[in-house]
Scaffold this motif. Structure first.
Motif, PDB file in Angstrom:
ATOM      1  N   GLN A 142      -7.073  -8.688  28.488  1.00 12.31           N
ATOM      2  CA  GLN A 142      -5.889  -8.568  29.337  1.00 12.31           C
ATOM      3  C   GLN A 142      -5.666  -9.822  30.169  1.00 12.31           C
ATOM      4  O   GLN A 142      -4.526 -10.266  30.341  1.00 12.31           O
ATOM      5  CB  GLN A 142      -6.020  -7.350  30.256  1.00 12.31           C
ATOM      6  CG  GLN A 142      -5.542  -6.052  29.632  1.00 12.31           C
ATOM      7  CD  GLN A 142      -5.360  -4.958  30.652  1.00 12.31           C
ATOM      8  OE1 GLN A 142      -5.652  -5.130  31.830  1.00 12.31           O
ATOM      9  NE2 GLN A 142      -4.861  -3.809  30.210  1.00 12.31           N
ATOM     10  N   SER A 145      -4.084 -12.425  28.127  1.00  9.19           N
ATOM     11  CA  SER A 145      -2.709 -12.058  27.799  1.00  9.19           C
ATOM     12  C   SER A 145      -1.786 -12.297  28.978  1.00  9.19           C
ATOM     13  O   SER A 145      -0.675 -12.838  28.821  1.00  9.19           O
ATOM     14  CB  SER A 145      -2.665 -10.583  27.383  1.00  9.19           C
ATOM     15  OG  SER A 145      -3.508 -10.336  26.282  1.00  9.19           O
ATOM     16  N   TYR A 146      -2.225 -11.899  30.165  1.00  8.33           N
ATOM     17  CA  TYR A 146      -1.380 -12.062  31.344  1.00  8.33           C
ATOM     18  C   TYR A 146      -1.227 -13.530  31.734  1.00  8.33           C
ATOM     19  O   TYR A 146      -0.201 -13.929  32.289  1.00  8.33           O
ATOM     20  CB  TYR A 146      -1.948 -11.254  32.507  1.00  8.33           C
ATOM     21  CG  TYR A 146      -1.863  -9.759  32.290  1.00  8.33           C
ATOM     22  CD1 TYR A 146      -0.850  -9.199  31.506  1.00  8.33           C
ATOM     23  CD2 TYR A 146      -2.794  -8.894  32.844  1.00  8.33           C
ATOM     24  CE1 TYR A 146      -0.767  -7.841  31.298  1.00  8.33           C
ATOM     25  CE2 TYR A 146      -2.724  -7.521  32.650  1.00  8.33           C
ATOM     26  CZ  TYR A 146      -1.703  -7.003  31.875  1.00  8.33           C
ATOM     27  OH  TYR A 146      -1.629  -5.660  31.662  1.00  8.33           O
ATOM     28  N   GLN A 148      -0.831 -15.775  29.597  1.00  3.88           N
ATOM     29  CA  GLN A 148       0.265 -16.179  28.721  1.00  3.88           C
ATOM     30  C   GLN A 148       1.608 -15.842  29.360  1.00  3.88           C
ATOM     31  O   GLN A 148       2.555 -16.635  29.253  1.00  3.88           O
ATOM     32  CB  GLN A 148       0.102 -15.471  27.374  1.00  3.88           C
ATOM     33  CG  GLN A 148       1.174 -15.803  26.352  1.00  3.88           C
ATOM     34  CD  GLN A 148       0.895 -15.125  25.012  1.00  3.88           C
ATOM     35  OE1 GLN A 148      -0.259 -14.869  24.662  1.00  3.88           O
ATOM     36  NE2 GLN A 148       1.956 -14.833  24.274  1.00  3.88           N
ATOM     37  N   PRO A 154      -5.137 -19.845  28.876  1.00  2.00           N
ATOM     38  CA  PRO A 154      -5.853 -18.566  28.987  1.00  2.00           C
ATOM     39  C   PRO A 154      -7.062 -18.600  29.910  1.00  2.00           C
ATOM     40  O   PRO A 154      -7.416 -17.589  30.514  1.00  2.00           O
ATOM     41  CB  PRO A 154      -6.260 -18.254  27.550  1.00  2.00           C
ATOM     42  CG  PRO A 154      -6.202 -19.560  26.832  1.00  2.00           C
ATOM     43  CD  PRO A 154      -5.125 -20.344  27.487  1.00  2.00           C
ATOM     44  N   GLN A 258       8.126 -10.473  25.588  1.00  2.00           N
ATOM     45  CA  GLN A 258       7.025 -10.582  24.637  1.00  2.00           C
ATOM     46  C   GLN A 258       7.442 -10.302  23.191  1.00  2.00           C
ATOM     47  O   GLN A 258       6.702 -10.639  22.265  1.00  2.00           O
ATOM     48  CB  GLN A 258       5.913  -9.616  25.037  1.00  2.00           C
ATOM     49  CG  GLN A 258       5.201  -9.975  26.314  1.00  2.00           C
ATOM     50  CD  GLN A 258       4.576 -11.357  26.256  1.00  2.00           C
ATOM     51  OE1 GLN A 258       3.884 -11.708  25.297  1.00  2.00           O
ATOM     52  NE2 GLN A 258       4.842 -12.158  27.287  1.00  2.00           N
ATOM     53  N   ASN A 343      -8.313  -2.012  22.932  1.00  2.00           N
ATOM     54  CA  ASN A 343      -7.777  -3.382  22.995  1.00  2.00           C
ATOM     55  C   ASN A 343      -8.776  -4.378  22.427  1.00  2.00           C
ATOM     56  O   ASN A 343      -8.416  -5.272  21.634  1.00  2.00           O
ATOM     57  CB  ASN A 343      -7.430  -3.753  24.436  1.00  2.00           C
ATOM     58  CG  ASN A 343      -6.233  -3.004  24.960  1.00  2.00           C
ATOM     59  OD1 ASN A 343      -5.372  -2.578  24.200  1.00  2.00           O
ATOM     60  ND2 ASN A 343      -6.160  -2.819  26.269  1.00  2.00           N
ATOM     61  N   ILE A 347      -8.264  -6.642  18.997  1.00  2.43           N
ATOM     62  CA  ILE A 347      -8.272  -8.100  19.079  1.00  2.43           C
ATOM     63  C   ILE A 347      -9.384  -8.682  18.216  1.00  2.43           C
ATOM     64  O   ILE A 347      -9.202  -9.711  17.529  1.00  2.43           O
ATOM     65  CB  ILE A 347      -8.412  -8.540  20.551  1.00  2.43           C
ATOM     66  CG1 ILE A 347      -7.105  -8.286  21.284  1.00  2.43           C
ATOM     67  CG2 ILE A 347      -8.795 -10.009  20.643  1.00  2.43           C
ATOM     68  CD1 ILE A 347      -7.127  -8.695  22.737  1.00  2.43           C
ATOM     69  N   LYS A 490      -1.526 -15.035  18.895  1.00  2.00           N
ATOM     70  CA  LYS A 490      -0.669 -14.810  20.060  1.00  2.00           C
ATOM     71  C   LYS A 490       0.146 -13.529  19.906  1.00  2.00           C
ATOM     72  O   LYS A 490       0.431 -12.840  20.895  1.00  2.00           O
ATOM     73  CB  LYS A 490       0.267 -16.000  20.262  1.00  2.00           C
ATOM     74  CG  LYS A 490      -0.422 -17.239  20.793  1.00  2.00           C
ATOM     75  CD  LYS A 490       0.593 -18.330  21.124  1.00  2.00           C
ATOM     76  CE  LYS A 490      -0.094 -19.544  21.758  1.00  2.00           C
ATOM     77  NZ  LYS A 490       0.889 -20.610  22.095  1.00  2.00           N
ATOM     78  N   LEU A 493      -1.925 -10.690  21.132  1.00  2.00           N
ATOM     79  CA  LEU A 493      -1.934 -10.635  22.595  1.00  2.00           C
ATOM     80  C   LEU A 493      -0.631 -10.036  23.123  1.00  2.00           C
ATOM     81  O   LEU A 493      -0.630  -9.279  24.093  1.00  2.00           O
ATOM     82  CB  LEU A 493      -2.148 -12.031  23.176  1.00  2.00           C
ATOM     83  CG  LEU A 493      -3.556 -12.631  23.034  1.00  2.00           C
ATOM     84  CD1 LEU A 493      -3.594 -14.020  23.640  1.00  2.00           C
ATOM     85  CD2 LEU A 493      -4.593 -11.730  23.689  1.00  2.00           C
ATOM     86  N   SER A 494       0.494 -10.388  22.483  1.00  2.00           N
ATOM     87  CA  SER A 494       1.774  -9.797  22.895  1.00  2.00           C
ATOM     88  C   SER A 494       1.778  -8.295  22.674  1.00  2.00           C
ATOM     89  O   SER A 494       2.319  -7.532  23.485  1.00  2.00           O
ATOM     90  CB  SER A 494       2.923 -10.446  22.116  1.00  2.00           C
ATOM     91  OG  SER A 494       3.031 -11.825  22.437  1.00  2.00           O
ATOM     92  N   ILE A 497      -0.121  -6.762  25.474  1.00  2.00           N
ATOM     93  CA  ILE A 497       0.677  -6.769  26.709  1.00  2.00           C
ATOM     94  C   ILE A 497       1.710  -5.645  26.693  1.00  2.00           C
ATOM     95  O   ILE A 497       1.860  -4.895  27.663  1.00  2.00           O
ATOM     96  CB  ILE A 497       1.359  -8.146  26.876  1.00  2.00           C
ATOM     97  CG1 ILE A 497       0.318  -9.226  27.132  1.00  2.00           C
ATOM     98  CG2 ILE A 497       2.365  -8.099  28.024  1.00  2.00           C
ATOM     99  CD1 ILE A 497       0.895 -10.631  27.122  1.00  2.00           C
TER     100      ILE A 497
END
Length: 889
Positions: A142, A145-146, A148, A154, A258, A343, A347, A490, A493-494, A497
């Motif tokens: 997280q 991701s945030y 980003q 990162p 996103q 999560n 990932i 990426k 990660l979106s 999010i």
């Protein structure tokens, strides 16, 4: 007879019939009053002590011969209530905070962990370790991701997450909240970075991480200052609905931003503009979708499917097919931790697939996260370029509001759910210290996360110390896993999010709940969402603030003060409710053995259902309607005592059963209860409401003649018919009163007089039980009201106050002449006033705690308030006892 004589003969006769109080000798220790056979008796307020009051008054027949009086006049001991002064204010408000002990206590309160750390045990340690590691596994993906979202590399998300989780542990009053990067604050950071970078040339040394860390410095200073000064109440100025509105709008903003990265064409869409524009541009570029969509849409679908199965489908299957409690418990634990790790698992799988298709190629077919420095290479004392803080300042208010409001709202919510108290001032200190110390690690602003806090709560976390273990997980990832972070897609990660931010949406149940409980709150919520979507998050925040403050000012400036009437009230213990909407149902009644017919035992304790109560003599008093709908079964030896209760006339604000008729006060009496403090912002409106009620219900004490010299252009008095109406009125000598209650009268000398049968105003009584403060402007308005109504009634109108909750309010009223007869009207030609007192009985507290006879006589009678101020009362007087009816003829 002249017209003036005719008017005086017609309308001045109540002055001949009034009970007079002789005030010729204002300094005497006793006074006389004309009350039939008792006119020569003195009222001794000294109780045998020799002390008396100089205030004038009279009593109606309600007193009888109480309290040891053999003459028919009650005797109570004199009690002169002292005024409060500045020393009292200092002793009450400041002195307790200026002692050495209070200073030590304040410093101790800055570190809440000192209160519980010496109780720490192995069980707490186990629960904290489990919760900390579980949250740490979620925190790592997280935070990247945030970062980003915040337009930062990162590693800065990782720095913010580990230092935030660790530092918060030492200042927190919430065991559940997890500090670190969050979606809404990351979005606000991105807006600040974009706005400030636009003010510098492209080759400037100022970068996004420097701006973000400087923003954390300023936010930390402000939050820490508010907490140290104990100004946390300022956060409460923004309502929960306002917070929910801009969080819902921000969630939609984040998700819309996103989607282009999820589909692989984020470089083609400007995601920093308004949300609706981002959505339009995203739809236009759907043909540009790339392979990234496979690494975005598929993981997003898996995350939602995983959540549904672990939350809903899985537990239902276990409940249906598992018959052993132990097996069900194990499966619930499996579902819980599987959901917490979803999560990380997604990932890891997507990263492995991305590594397989791109590690041997010079150019990856999909967008990857890229190189993440191992360890704390970018950590160090920040350098603030000259002029940077000034350029950030315009963006600071919205950033501070998002930072503080989100954290306070989350911490208070989990405090309510898990039954512990959160101290908002200390939480401000915690969030301020966390962000200040975070600047040494190049962290960007961090605050409380809803999703991670909910996860900690579900892990049964015991103390805030779990943050140390979450931070340790992030540190391990920074030193050991950065080489693998390079291949994280990426788009994945979106997806993470979008899946996490979707929890910030207010559900339709919550939105409908706003409408059902408070329509203005519903409007605030909807409008805030629309402004956030169609304008910007900053404008949504500012609107939410302005709306909350406007609603507060509206309630204060336009108070719903109420005029009160009378009902008779008695408390009935354990009645048997019959009739009403349930017809002849026996539900809730008692059998002869005391058992219950029906299901009231679910509501009432069993011991309260053992007896019955009767009100045999109450039916004629409470009316046939109550007798028909709520008959109470009799019981031998019971007694019910009714007393007068003052309630509003307003049907909308009804405090009693609508079937009960609220009786008006006695003629000439108006009772008013303000709903807010009596201050400069609302006193004029309340003045107008009261004076309008006075002119509606009462008549003037003296009628103005058409050609009299005291007639004013803006207050002409009642209308007198012209001469050509005389014959019409003479033919209708007793003829119908007009809409204002006036009738015609001919004095025999062709002088036409308009008759007004309304009473003259005698008393205005205020119930100030809801008035917390009264300022100088409000008190001056009361003085103006007293002057206006005295002129209107052509006599002194008594102002009575009950339920005053602040000694400073009473002090202010006394200083402007309230509480007793005004000296300006104390001559014998005018009414002197009703000296009414409430008395208290010094009875034992309990049967086992008797009053010491050597110190205080049992059942002794004391004045509840000062006898030097007879117009101040403990509760609203029963004006019917004053025998005011004959004064209003």
């Amino acid at each position: 007879m002249s017209n003036l004589d005719a008017l005086e003969a017609e309308f001045g006769r109540e002055k001949k019939d009034e009970t007079r109080v002789t005030a010729a000798n204002a300094d005497s220790d006793s006074f006389e009053y004309n009350e039939g056979a008792d006119q020569s008796k003195n009222l001794d307020l000294g109780g045998g002590s020799g002390q008396t009051t100089k205030d004038h008054g009279k009593y109606g027949s309600g007193w009888g011969s109480n309290y040891g009086s053999s003459s028919g006049v009650p005797h109570i001991p004199a009690y002169e209530e002292p005024k409060v002064d500045l020393k009292d204010w200092y002793d009450d408000k400041l002195r307790p905070y200026l002692t050495v002990r209070s200073v030590i206590s304040y410093v101790h309160s800055l570190f809440p962990f000192l209160n519980w750390i010496h109780h720490y045990n192995v069980r707490w340690l186990y629960q904290d370790v489990v919760a900390g590691i579980t949250v740490g596994c979620v925190l790592v993906p997280q935070s990247m991701s945030y970062a980003q979202i915040a337009l930062l590399p990162p590693q800065f998300g990782l720095y913010s997450s580990f230092i935030g989780a660790m530092i918060y542990s030492f200042f927190a009053t919430s065991k559940d909240v997890c500090i670190g990067p969050v979606a809404v604050m990351s979005l606000q950071t991105a807006k600040v970075v974009t706005a400030v970078l636009a003010k510098y040339p492209q080759d400037s040394e100022v970068t996004g991480p420097i701006i973000a860390t400087a923003l954390a410095l300023l936010c930390g200073i402000i939050a820490l200052g508010l907490g140290v000064l104990r100004l946390g109440f300022l956060v409460e100025l923004i309502s929960t609905t306002a917070v929910g509105g801009f969080m819902t709008g921000s969630a939609l903003n984040i998700i819309a931003g996103q989607v282009p990265a999820l589909m692989g064409y984020n470089k083609l869409v400007n995601t920093r503009t308004s949300t609706y524009k981002v959505i339009i541009e995203t739809l236009k570029h759907l043909p540009n979708t790339k392979l990234d969509a496979a690494f975005g849409l598929v993981p997003l679908f898996i995350l939602y499917l995983w959540k549904w199965f672990c939350n809903t489908a899985g537990p239902k299957l276990v409940e249906r097919y598992s018959r052993r409690q132990r097996t069900s418990t194990i499966w619930r634990a499996v579902f819980f931790y599987s959901q917490a790790l979803r999560n990380a698992v997604v990932i890891i799988v997507c990263t492995a697939i991305a590594w397989g298709i791109s590690h041997n190629k010079k150019t990856a077919p999909i967008s990857l996260l890229g190189k993440v420095p191992s360890g704390l290479k970018d950590v160090g004392v920040m350098k603030v370029p000259e002029g940077l803080l000034a350029k950030i300042a315009p963006e600071l208010p919205a950033s501070v509001i998002v930072l503080l409001l989100e954290h306070i709202a989350i911490s208070k919510a989990f405090g309510r759910v898990n039954d512990y108290r959160v101290v908002p001032d200390q939480e401000l200190i915690a969030i301020g210290a966390t962000n200040l110390i975070g600047t040494f690690f190049n962290a960007y602003p961090a605050t409380g996360s809803f999703s991670r806090s909910a996860l900690k709560a579900k892990c049964n976390v015991s103390t805030p110390l779990s943050g140390l273990f979450s931070g340790a997980c992030v540190l391990i990832a920074i030193y050991c896993l950065t080489s693998a972070f390079r291949f994280i897609p990426k788009a994945t990660l979106s997806a993470v999010i979008i899946h996490a931010v979707s929890d910030l949406f207010a559900s339709y149940q919550t939105t409908w709940g706003f409408f059902r409980t408070s329509p203005p709150d519903f409007v605030c919520f909807i409008v805030t969402v629309f402004i956030t979507v169609f304008s910007s998050i900053e404008n949504g925040i500012y609107f939410a603030m302005c709306w909350s403050v406007a609603v507060l000012l509206w309630k204060v400036a336009f108070p719903s003060g109420q005029f009160l009437g009378r009902v008779d009230v008695a408390e009935v213990i354990n009645p048997v409710i019959t009739g009403g909407d349930h017809g002849d149902s026996n539900e809730g009644q008692l059998n002869s053995d005391g058992s219950v017919i029906g299901s009231y035992s679910d509501v009432w304790p069993e011991y309260k259902l053992k007896g019955q109560t009767d009100i045999e003599t109450a039916a004629p008093i409470i009316g046939e309607e109550l007798k028909r709908t709520a008959t109470l079964a009799p019981r031998t030896g019971s007694s019910v005592k009714f007393h007068t209760k003052w309630v509003p006339f307003d049907q909308y604000n009804r405090e009693v059963n609508p079937g009960v008729i609220v009786r008006p006060p006695p003629p000439g009496v108006i009772v008013f209860r303000p709903s807010e403090s009596w201050t400069y912002i609302n006193c004029s409106r309340q003045y107008n409401a009261i004076f309008d009620e006075v002119t509606r219900l009462t008549r003037r004490g003296r009628l103005y003649l058409p050609n009299s010299g005291n007639k004013r252009w803006n207050d002409p008095g009642e209308w007198t018919p012209p001469t050509f109406y005389k014959k019409l009125f003479k033919n209708k000598r007793s003829g119908g009163a007009n809409a204002s209650g006036y009738g015609a009268h001919d004095d025999g000398n062709e002088a036409v007089v308009v008759r007004d049968d309304r009473p003259v105003l005698r008393v205005i009584a205020f119930d100030w039980s809801q008035v917390a403060q009264a300022d100088a402007t409000g008190l001056q308005t009361l003085v103006d009201l007293r002057k206006a109504v005295n002129q209107y009634a052509d006599r002194q109108v008594e102002f009575h106050f009950s339920g005053i909750i602040s000694p400073w309010i009473k002090r202010g009223l006394i200083n402007v002449g309230f509480g007793t007869v005004n000296a300006e009207y104390s001559d014998e030609s005018l009414l002197a006033g009703h000296a009414s007192y409430h008395v208290l009985k010094a009875s034992p507290l309990t049967a086992s705690d008797p009053v010491d006879d050597t110190e205080s006589r049992q059942n002794a009678i004391y004045s509840a308030s000062g006898t030097n101020n007879p117009f101040f009362h403990l509760e609203m007087p029963d004006f019917a006892q004053w025998d005011l009816a004959h004064e209003s003829l």
